[in-house]
Design a protein around this motif. Structure first.
Motif, short mmCIF file in Angstrom:
data_model
loop_
_atom_site.label_atom_id
_atom_site.label_comp_id
_atom_site.label_asym_id
_atom_site.label_seq_id
_atom_site.Cartn_x
_atom_site.Cartn_y
_atom_site.Cartn_z
N LEU A 4 2.75 3.68 6.89
CA LEU A 4 3.37 2.45 7.38
C LEU A 4 4.45 1.99 6.41
CD1 LEU A 4 0.27 0.45 8.65
CD2 LEU A 4 1.94 1.69 9.99
N LYS A 5 5.60 1.64 6.94
CA LYS A 5 6.70 1.17 6.11
C LYS A 5 6.85 -0.33 6.26
CE LYS A 5 9.47 5.33 6.17
NZ LYS A 5 10.80 5.90 6.43
N LYS A 6 7.36 -0.95 5.23
CA LYS A 6 7.66 -2.37 5.28
C LYS A 6 9.13 -2.53 5.60
CE LYS A 6 4.09 -3.80 2.10
NZ LYS A 6 3.78 -4.53 0.88
N PRO A 79 14.49 -0.94 6.18
CA PRO A 79 13.26 -0.52 5.50
C PRO A 79 13.32 -0.87 4.02
CG PRO A 79 14.60 1.38 6.07
CD PRO A 79 15.27 0.18 6.67
N VAL A 80 12.20 -1.33 3.50
CA VAL A 80 12.10 -1.70 2.10
C VAL A 80 11.61 -0.50 1.32
CG1 VAL A 80 10.96 -3.22 0.44
CG2 VAL A 80 11.65 -4.09 2.67
N GLU A 81 12.32 -0.18 0.25
CA GLU A 81 11.91 0.93 -0.60
C GLU A 81 10.65 0.56 -1.36
OE1 GLU A 81 13.47 3.91 -0.94
OE2 GLU A 81 14.97 3.37 0.56
N THR A 82 9.62 1.38 -1.23
CA THR A 82 8.38 1.14 -1.98
C THR A 82 8.18 2.29 -2.95
OG1 THR A 82 7.10 2.25 -0.26
CG2 THR A 82 7.31 -0.15 -0.10
N SER A 83 7.61 1.99 -4.07
CA SER A 83 7.36 3.02 -5.07
C SER A 83 6.18 3.86 -4.63
CB SER A 83 7.11 2.39 -6.43
OG SER A 83 5.93 1.61 -6.38
#
Length: 104
Positions: A4-6, A79-83
């Motif tokens: 799941l992406k934010k 889309p927010v980049e997540t680590s």
């Protein structure tokens, strides 16, 4: 389920995007008032008021449609980049503690 992406919701609408729509609707309102004044007499006052009401009621859905479609065209989902590594501060637990488990 882990994929799941934010997303971040961004609205780029500015006043300049709807300025022309507002000007056109004001012109419609002034033209309806001018037609009401042209019809105004002692015998036709109800026709003058009906003309203004009819023009406003018929033009309002078109105005709302134009505003809503303009607004929807200026909404972006980025889309927010997540680590890839979990953050230490958010998943930090006390040492030597076990997470709670449901008893069956």
């Amino acid at each position: 389920m882990n994929n799941l992406k934010k997303y971040r919701l961004v609205c780029t609408l500015t006043f300049g995007d709807i300025y022309g729509q507002i000007i056109i609707w004001l012109i419609v309102i002034f033209l309806s008032l001018a037609s009401a004044l042209a019809l105004w007499s002692t015998a036709r006052q109800i026709f003058a008021l009906a003309t203004v009401g009819l023009i406003v009621v018929l033009s309002l859905p078109f105005l709302l449609f134009a505003f809503v479609t303009t607004l929807l065209n200026h909404i972006e989902l980025n889309p927010v980049e997540t680590s890839t590594e979990p953050a230490e501060s958010s998943s930090r637990t006390a040492p030597n503690s076990n997470p709670a488990q449901a008893a069956s």
